[in-house]
Scaffold this motif. Structure first.
Motif, PDB file in Angstrom:
ATOM      1  N   ASP A 122       1.624   3.517   1.685  1.00 31.67           N
ATOM      2  CA  ASP A 122       1.243   2.155   0.369  1.00 31.67           C
ATOM      3  C   ASP A 122      -0.062   1.868   0.038  1.00 31.67           C
ATOM      4  O   ASP A 122      -0.351   1.683  -1.300  1.00 31.67           O
ATOM      5  CB  ASP A 122       2.235   1.023   0.667  1.00 31.67           C
ATOM      6  CG  ASP A 122       3.819   0.604   0.757  1.00 31.67           C
ATOM      7  OD1 ASP A 122       4.332   1.817   0.674  1.00 31.67           O
ATOM      8  OD2 ASP A 122       3.781  -0.197   1.239  1.00 31.67           O
ATOM      9  N   LYS A 123      -0.759   2.537   1.217  1.00 36.20           N
ATOM     10  CA  LYS A 123      -2.279   2.027   0.713  1.00 36.20           C
ATOM     11  C   LYS A 123      -2.964   3.221   0.201  1.00 36.20           C
ATOM     12  O   LYS A 123      -3.790   2.765  -0.511  1.00 36.20           O
ATOM     13  CB  LYS A 123      -2.945   1.853   2.055  1.00 36.20           C
ATOM     14  CG  LYS A 123      -2.736  -0.316   3.148  1.00 36.20           C
ATOM     15  CD  LYS A 123      -3.443   0.066   4.198  1.00 36.20           C
ATOM     16  CE  LYS A 123      -5.109  -0.035   3.765  1.00 36.20           C
ATOM     17  NZ  LYS A 123      -5.097  -0.409   5.032  1.00 36.20           N
ATOM     18  N   ARG A 124      -2.746   4.110   0.585  1.00 35.31           N
ATOM     19  CA  ARG A 124      -2.647   5.201   0.409  1.00 35.31           C
ATOM     20  C   ARG A 124      -2.845   6.048  -1.043  1.00 35.31           C
ATOM     21  O   ARG A 124      -3.112   5.694  -2.179  1.00 35.31           O
ATOM     22  CB  ARG A 124      -2.473   6.710   1.212  1.00 35.31           C
ATOM     23  CG  ARG A 124      -3.386   8.129   1.285  1.00 35.31           C
ATOM     24  CD  ARG A 124      -3.606   9.093   1.589  1.00 35.31           C
ATOM     25  NE  ARG A 124      -3.810  10.212   1.212  1.00 35.31           N
ATOM     26  CZ  ARG A 124      -5.163  10.073   1.727  1.00 35.31           C
ATOM     27  NH1 ARG A 124      -6.071   9.405   2.430  1.00 35.31           N
ATOM     28  NH2 ARG A 124      -6.387  11.268   1.344  1.00 35.31           N
ATOM     29  N   SER A 125      -1.248   5.043  -1.420  1.00 35.20           N
ATOM     30  CA  SER A 125      -0.611   5.400  -3.249  1.00 35.20           C
ATOM     31  C   SER A 125      -1.532   4.228  -3.339  1.00 35.20           C
ATOM     32  O   SER A 125      -0.985   4.633  -5.080  1.00 35.20           O
ATOM     33  CB  SER A 125       0.421   5.769  -2.661  1.00 35.20           C
ATOM     34  OG  SER A 125       1.383   4.609  -2.205  1.00 35.20           O
ATOM     35  N   ARG A 126      -1.834   3.008  -3.256  1.00 35.35           N
ATOM     36  CA  ARG A 126      -1.789   2.650  -4.461  1.00 35.35           C
ATOM     37  C   ARG A 126      -0.748   1.569  -4.585  1.00 35.35           C
ATOM     38  O   ARG A 126      -0.580   0.943  -5.523  1.00 35.35           O
ATOM     39  CB  ARG A 126      -2.522   2.506  -5.426  1.00 35.35           C
ATOM     40  CG  ARG A 126      -3.935   3.373  -4.359  1.00 35.35           C
ATOM     41  CD  ARG A 126      -5.020   3.142  -5.793  1.00 35.35           C
ATOM     42  NE  ARG A 126      -6.588   3.900  -5.038  1.00 35.35           N
ATOM     43  CZ  ARG A 126      -7.804   4.443  -5.421  1.00 35.35           C
ATOM     44  NH1 ARG A 126      -7.366   3.998  -7.125  1.00 35.35           N
ATOM     45  NH2 ARG A 126      -8.829   4.726  -5.051  1.00 35.35           N
ATOM     46  N   PHE A 127       0.425   1.551  -3.687  1.00 37.79           N
ATOM     47  CA  PHE A 127       1.480   1.396  -4.420  1.00 37.79           C
ATOM     48  C   PHE A 127       1.975  -0.520  -3.653  1.00 37.79           C
ATOM     49  O   PHE A 127       2.874  -1.071  -4.342  1.00 37.79           O
ATOM     50  CB  PHE A 127       2.578   2.156  -3.634  1.00 37.79           C
ATOM     51  CG  PHE A 127       3.957   2.316  -4.255  1.00 37.79           C
ATOM     52  CD1 PHE A 127       4.279   2.811  -5.435  1.00 37.79           C
ATOM     53  CD2 PHE A 127       5.314   1.665  -4.053  1.00 37.79           C
ATOM     54  CE1 PHE A 127       5.124   2.685  -6.642  1.00 37.79           C
ATOM     55  CE2 PHE A 127       6.679   1.816  -4.364  1.00 37.79           C
ATOM     56  CZ  PHE A 127       6.512   2.715  -5.860  1.00 37.79           C
ATOM     57  N   LEU A 128       0.819  -0.729  -3.296  1.00 41.78           N
ATOM     58  CA  LEU A 128       1.093  -2.811  -3.246  1.00 41.78           C
ATOM     59  C   LEU A 128       0.896  -3.835  -4.865  1.00 41.78           C
ATOM     60  O   LEU A 128       2.221  -4.023  -4.843  1.00 41.78           O
ATOM     61  CB  LEU A 128       0.100  -3.187  -2.036  1.00 41.78           C
ATOM     62  CG  LEU A 128      -0.091  -4.551  -2.138  1.00 41.78           C
ATOM     63  CD1 LEU A 128       1.536  -4.586  -1.379  1.00 41.78           C
ATOM     64  CD2 LEU A 128      -1.514  -4.685  -1.043  1.00 41.78           C
ATOM     65  N   GLY A 129       0.633  -2.832  -5.552  1.00 39.44           N
ATOM     66  CA  GLY A 129       1.150  -3.419  -7.144  1.00 39.44           C
ATOM     67  C   GLY A 129       1.739  -3.534  -7.503  1.00 39.44           C
ATOM     68  O   GLY A 129       2.782  -4.525  -8.096  1.00 39.44           O
ATOM     69  N   VAL A 305      -4.367  -7.449   5.217  1.00 35.06           N
ATOM     70  CA  VAL A 305      -3.464  -7.153   4.115  1.00 35.06           C
ATOM     71  C   VAL A 305      -3.451  -8.241   2.803  1.00 35.06           C
ATOM     72  O   VAL A 305      -3.253  -7.735   1.942  1.00 35.06           O
ATOM     73  CB  VAL A 305      -2.026  -7.218   4.318  1.00 35.06           C
ATOM     74  CG1 VAL A 305      -0.974  -7.044   3.516  1.00 35.06           C
ATOM     75  CG2 VAL A 305      -1.362  -5.528   5.612  1.00 35.06           C
ATOM     76  N   VAL A 306      -4.367  -9.319   2.969  1.00 32.26           N
ATOM     77  CA  VAL A 306      -3.848 -10.349   2.364  1.00 32.26           C
ATOM     78  C   VAL A 306      -5.250 -10.229   1.418  1.00 32.26           C
ATOM     79  O   VAL A 306      -5.457 -10.934   0.024  1.00 32.26           O
ATOM     80  CB  VAL A 306      -3.991 -11.653   3.224  1.00 32.26           C
ATOM     81  CG1 VAL A 306      -4.828 -12.770   2.331  1.00 32.26           C
ATOM     82  CG2 VAL A 306      -2.825 -11.834   3.418  1.00 32.26           C
ATOM     83  N   GLY A 307      -6.210  -9.386   2.082  1.00 32.40           N
ATOM     84  CA  GLY A 307      -7.436  -9.266   1.540  1.00 32.40           C
ATOM     85  C   GLY A 307      -7.829  -7.631   1.068  1.00 32.40           C
ATOM     86  O   GLY A 307      -8.634  -7.609   0.201  1.00 32.40           O
ATOM     87  N   LEU A 308      -6.314  -7.135   0.752  1.00 34.14           N
ATOM     88  CA  LEU A 308      -6.244  -5.891   0.143  1.00 34.14           C
ATOM     89  C   LEU A 308      -6.460  -5.622  -1.242  1.00 34.14           C
ATOM     90  O   LEU A 308      -5.714  -6.458  -2.450  1.00 34.14           O
ATOM     91  CB  LEU A 308      -5.327  -4.478   0.707  1.00 34.14           C
ATOM     92  CG  LEU A 308      -5.250  -3.629  -0.141  1.00 34.14           C
ATOM     93  CD1 LEU A 308      -6.372  -2.910   0.969  1.00 34.14           C
ATOM     94  CD2 LEU A 308      -3.360  -2.819   0.295  1.00 34.14           C
ATOM     95  N   GLU A 309      -7.397  -5.029  -2.675  1.00 27.89           N
ATOM     96  CA  GLU A 309      -7.431  -4.931  -3.146  1.00 27.89           C
ATOM     97  C   GLU A 309      -6.254  -4.187  -4.010  1.00 27.89           C
ATOM     98  O   GLU A 309      -5.983  -2.969  -3.715  1.00 27.89           O
ATOM     99  CB  GLU A 309      -8.626  -4.914  -4.015  1.00 27.89           C
ATOM    100  CG  GLU A 309      -8.970  -4.301  -5.504  1.00 27.89           C
ATOM    101  CD  GLU A 309     -10.594  -3.898  -6.004  1.00 27.89           C
ATOM    102  OE1 GLU A 309     -10.801  -4.096  -6.794  1.00 27.89           O
ATOM    103  OE2 GLU A 309     -10.852  -3.460  -5.267  1.00 27.89           O
TER     104      GLU A 309
END
Length: 312
Positions: A122-129, A305-309
């Motif tokens: 999720d972090k690598r693909s920037r899928f959190l958004g 995780v909370v501070g992840l852009e």
């Protein structure tokens, strides 16, 4: 005069939109709980390689298999032993409390493989958004990931000793009486969940710092094994205090499991050197260190995780 879609002919092959309309969703909204469960289920499938090519299933299923093989072997030994050799067999076959000593490597390996698969993609693909556009927020997103990692870890922290208990009980070599059986079952449940929580928190901390799965797995393994090497050097090489061993992450969870089963803890020094002056760590130190390590690891993961852009 308004145009209809049938009146428009794009002779040059380029479609044109003359009007756009939107309709609100009027279906059933299942809420945050369902979103958490859906993400946790998807993460479990990803960790175990389900619905993915076969190469993604090899390592997780192999680690789980390694954790169950000793239990299967011990049950087979008890089943095939001659009637007169029961006492000798019982002396050789460990109980559920001592069983974790046979699968330490499998638990550590599985933990260091599972957590990176939960966070790093999720972090690598920037899928959190995309997840945050749903009813999930960062806290519930992390909760779903933690549930998934903790659940799959139960496969190696709860399942094998439970299988051993049932197998020994079916061969009349288990606990004596129903009350003893239920007591041992309760200890297995508490120990399995405790180890799952500890290893889950520890193994999620490193993947929260990077988006590369291989680096996260190697870092988690180095953290767990390296802490044991460092604390051993301080205690045995530099003659430091024995309580430093409570910070050995490859030792602490299994020390806690022994306390749950009311068994003596691991020795804190070589017998030939320390002899009778090598008592195990106190239960208070083990429990306190376990709570502290789990809390610190969980706090690091939550902070990252909370501070992840979110970029998209």
């Amino acid at each position: 005069m308004s145009l209809r879609a049938s009146d428009v002919v794009a002779g040059d092959g380029n479609a044109r939109i003359f009007e756009g309309g939107y309709r609100p969703y009027r279906g059933i909204r299942l809420g945050v709980g369902h979103s958490v469960w859906a993400l946790a289920r998807h993460t479990i499938e990803r960790i175990m390689g389900l619905k993915r090519p076969a190469r993604y299933k090899v390592l997780p299923f192999l680690a789980v298999l390694i954790a169950y093989l000793p239990a299967i072997a011990f049950i087979g030994i008890v089943a095939l032993a001659p009637p007169g050799g029961g006492r000798r067999i019982l002396d050789f076959v460990p109980g559920p409390g001592r069983y974790y000593g046979f699968i330490t490597a499998a638990i550590i390996l599985f933990a260091t493989l599972a957590a990176p698969e939960a966070l790093c993609p999720d972090k690598r693909s920037r899928f959190l958004g995309v997840y945050l556009a749903s009813p999930l927020n960062r806290t519930t997103y992390l909760l779903a990931k933690a549930i998934a990692v903790g659940t799959v870890l139960l496969l190696v922290t709860l399942g094998p000793p439970l299988l051993l208990l049932i197998g020994l009980a079916l061969q009349n070599h288990g606990p004596n009486g129903f009350s003893d059986f239920m007591g041992t079952l309760g200890q297995i449940l508490v120990a399995g969940v405790s180890l799952s929580l500890m290893f889950g928190a520890i193994s999620l901390a490193v993947p929260s710092l990077t988006d590369r799965r291989a680096l996260a797995s190697a870092g988690s393994l180095l953290l767990i094994l390296g802490s044991g090497a460092i604390t051993g050097t301080v205690t045995f090489g530099l003659k430091g205090p024995r309580n430093v061993l409570a910070l050995a992450l490859n030792r602490l969870p299994f020390e806690l499991a022994l306390r749950i089963f009311t068994l003596p803890g691991l020795p804190t020094g070589p017998e030939r050197e320390f002899g009778a002056h090598s008592p195990p760590l106190s239960t208070a130190v083990v429990v306190g260190a376990s709570v502290a390590v789990t809390a610190v690891a969980a706090a690091v993961t939550w902070w990252r995780v909370v501070g992840l852009e979110v970029t998209r």
